[in-house]
Design an enzyme around this catalytic site. Structure first.
Site, short mmCIF file in Angstrom:
data_model
loop_
_atom_site.label_atom_id
_atom_site.label_comp_id
_atom_site.label_asym_id
_atom_site.label_seq_id
_atom_site.Cartn_x
_atom_site.Cartn_y
_atom_site.Cartn_z
N VAL A 179 14.18 -0.43 -26.71
CA VAL A 179 15.48 -0.85 -27.26
C VAL A 179 15.76 -0.15 -28.60
CG1 VAL A 179 16.75 -2.85 -28.20
CG2 VAL A 179 15.46 -3.08 -26.09
N VAL B 187 22.01 -14.13 -9.58
CA VAL B 187 21.94 -13.91 -8.13
C VAL B 187 20.59 -13.28 -7.80
CG1 VAL B 187 22.94 -12.71 -6.14
CG2 VAL B 187 24.44 -13.52 -7.98
N GLY C 33 7.30 -27.56 -4.12
CA GLY C 33 8.15 -27.38 -5.30
C GLY C 33 9.28 -26.40 -5.07
N LYS D 75 26.15 -17.85 -5.23
CA LYS D 75 25.66 -16.47 -5.42
C LYS D 75 26.56 -15.49 -4.66
CE LYS D 75 20.89 -18.13 -5.91
NZ LYS D 75 19.71 -18.52 -5.15
N1 HSE Z 1 17.07 -22.84 -5.26
C1 HSE Z 1 17.18 -21.42 -5.28
C2 HSE Z 1 16.51 -20.83 -4.05
C3 HSE Z 1 16.53 -20.77 -6.50
O1 HSE Z 1 15.83 -21.54 -3.30
O2 HSE Z 1 16.67 -19.63 -3.82
C4 HSE Z 1 17.41 -20.78 -7.71
O3 HSE Z 1 18.55 -19.98 -7.50
#
Ligand code: HSE
Ligand code: NAP
Length: 429
Positions: free
Chosen positions: A35, A134, A189, A207
């Site tokens: 940078v 995204v 998780g 997204k």
């Molecule tokens: N919950 C999203 C996924 C991750 O399972 O891709 C965060 O964007």
């Protein structure tokens, strides 16, 4: 060591914030060289000052007062990794209006309020960067805005939700049912206690609204995205898909057509030959077709502490370079055209349909007649005898107009020998 410093204020020190903190510390020397300045986190906004976070940001860095970041003349750049729409949007707007550049990982905020954020950035000569919003660690926003900018993008098809991709992969591998794989995804998780955003397709829709806006240089609003989740996908559909040489994936699809932008999220039977068909587990991938470049695919981890932090930290570096050269505001909004979104009824797709019917002569002919009458042409038919006097019919159509197909389905539902239309899933590729 450089004598120049870019002073960062961070909103949030959860999963992504901790990753950003770590990456800026652990890779600090290389980042400074690239940078031309040290990047120092001066303030971090959290809710709970006492929480054990596994890192020690140092005395006086954590705060619960947003003004410590936003009205702080010593902070050049704000990183928003707190999530949710409010107060993230209010704080981000205030930061931009104070002339600070903004880096965010927040798809919910960008999908809903991107326009206002970009307008504020332009008015104040600041940058807004959102690569991590995204597909986490996968570079896709900047490649679309810069590396592929010379192309007319024709289509973008992505697996942009890791949780559902994991669930569908497990259903394919182990012939498990939706409820079983959801429990598994929650125990690992991946899926939240309330999994609606992932399994109903809303996360992918946010997204896709962002991707579509960038790919086609027009603002695609979240409520213009057609959304269907994976909750109705069963182990039986997966088995039939496999037999027909498809896999089932939750896809985000956006295309530019003569009638406008197509933008839809839904599960689809995807040909096993398609490059996205082999994207499994929690991985994400985005397949882009440009008129000059042809097909390009981006693959990697769409979430997680360090992959997401990788994208956020790279955005911080870009914004920092612009600040150092006194050119913040260089990375501007690319939605400079206004294009209509194509009505879903005008979409052309192929369909897979599974029906439970009476096992009698003429039933299949009756169904085929209604499809034919609505200009729906059939590509293949499988019929299996099931228990009692019923049979299961699985049909795959040629490419059909959505509104014709839906009209045919309504009529087929009324046939006395059709007990149930068990599944209706689009096919791609
Ligand atoms: N919950 C999203 C996924 C991750 O399972 O891709 C965060 O964007
Ligand atoms: P997270 O673990 O829940 O962390 C959120 C952080 O923000 C916490 O430190 C929390 O403070 C702070 N915070 C939340 N609301 C606040 C408020 N009103 N005032 C002050 N502080 C507040 O979230 P995350 O998983 O890091 O996600 C952050 C963002 O990144 C989201 O926009 C998400 O969509 C995006 N993202 C995440 C991933 C991922 O893999 N996790 C991937 C891509 C994008 P406390 O710690 O004190 O509670």
């Amino acid at each position: 060591m450089s004598d120049k410093v870019i002073r960062v204020g961070m909103m949030g020190l959860g999963t992504v914030g901790r990753g950003v903190y770590r990456i800026l510390k652990e890779n600090g020397a290389g980042i400074e060289q690239k940078v031309g300045a040290r990047i120092e986190i001066k303030k971090i906004l959290v809710r709970d000052l006492e929480k054990n976070r596994g890192i020690d940001p140092g005395e006086g860095i954590l705060t619960t007062n947003i003004s410590d970041l936003i009205e702080n003349l010593g902070i050049d750049l704000v990183v928003e990794v707190m999530g949710g729409v409010e107060p993230a949007f209010e704080y981000s707007l205030r930061a931009l209006n104070q002339g600070k550049s903004l880096v965010t990982a927040n798809k919910d905020m960008i999908a809903l309020h991107g326009k206002e954020l970009f307008e504020a950035a332009e008015a104040n000569g600041s940058d807004v960067l959102f690569e991590a919003s995204v597909a986490g660690g996968i570079p896709i926003i900047r490649p679309l805005k810069e590396c592929l900018a010379a192309n007319r993008i024709q289509q973008v098809i992505g697996i942009i939700n890791g949780t559902t991709n994991y669930m569908l992969t497990r259903m394919h591998e182990e012939s498990l049912d939706f409820d079983q794989v959801l429990k598994e995804a929650q125990s690992l998780g991946y899926a939240e206690a309330d999994p609606a955003a992932d399994v109903e397709g809303y996360d992918a829709a946010r997204k896709l609204a962002i991707l579509s806006s960038i790919a086609f240089n027009t603002r695609v609003a979240l409520n213009q995205v057609y959304v269907e989740g994976i909750t109705h996908i069963t182990a039986e559909d997966i088995a039939y898909a496999n037999e027909l040489n498809y896999v089932i994936k939750l896809l985000g699809i956006t295309k530019e057509t003569d009638e406008g932008i197509e933008v839809r999220v839904h599960p689809a039977l995807l040909s096993k030959k398609h490059p996205l068909a082999s994207v499994n587990d929690v991985y994400n991938a985005i397949f882009v077709r440009g008129d000059a470049v042809g097909d390009v695919m981006f693959y990697g981890r769409g979430a997680g502490e360090m992959p997401t932090a990788s994208a956020v930290a790279a955005d911080v570096m870009s914004a920092a370079r612009n600040l150092l050269r006194n050119v913040p505001g260089m990375i501007s909004c690319t939605c400079f055209e206004v294009k209509p979104v194509k009505p879903m009824g005008s979409t052309l797709t192929n369909y897979y349909v599974r029906l439970n019917v009476a096992d009698k002569p003429g039933v299949l002919a009756g169904i085929a007649f209604i499809f034919g009458d609505n200009e729906v042409s059939l590509a293949s038919v499988i019929q299996r005898h099931t228990a009692g006097h019923s049979a299961e019919i699985v049909l795959v159509t040629h490419e059909v107009l959505e509104r014709n197909f839906q009209k045919a389905l309504e009529a087929i539902k009324e046939l006395p020998n059709v007990y149930e239309i068990t599944s209706v899933i689009r096919t791609e590729g």
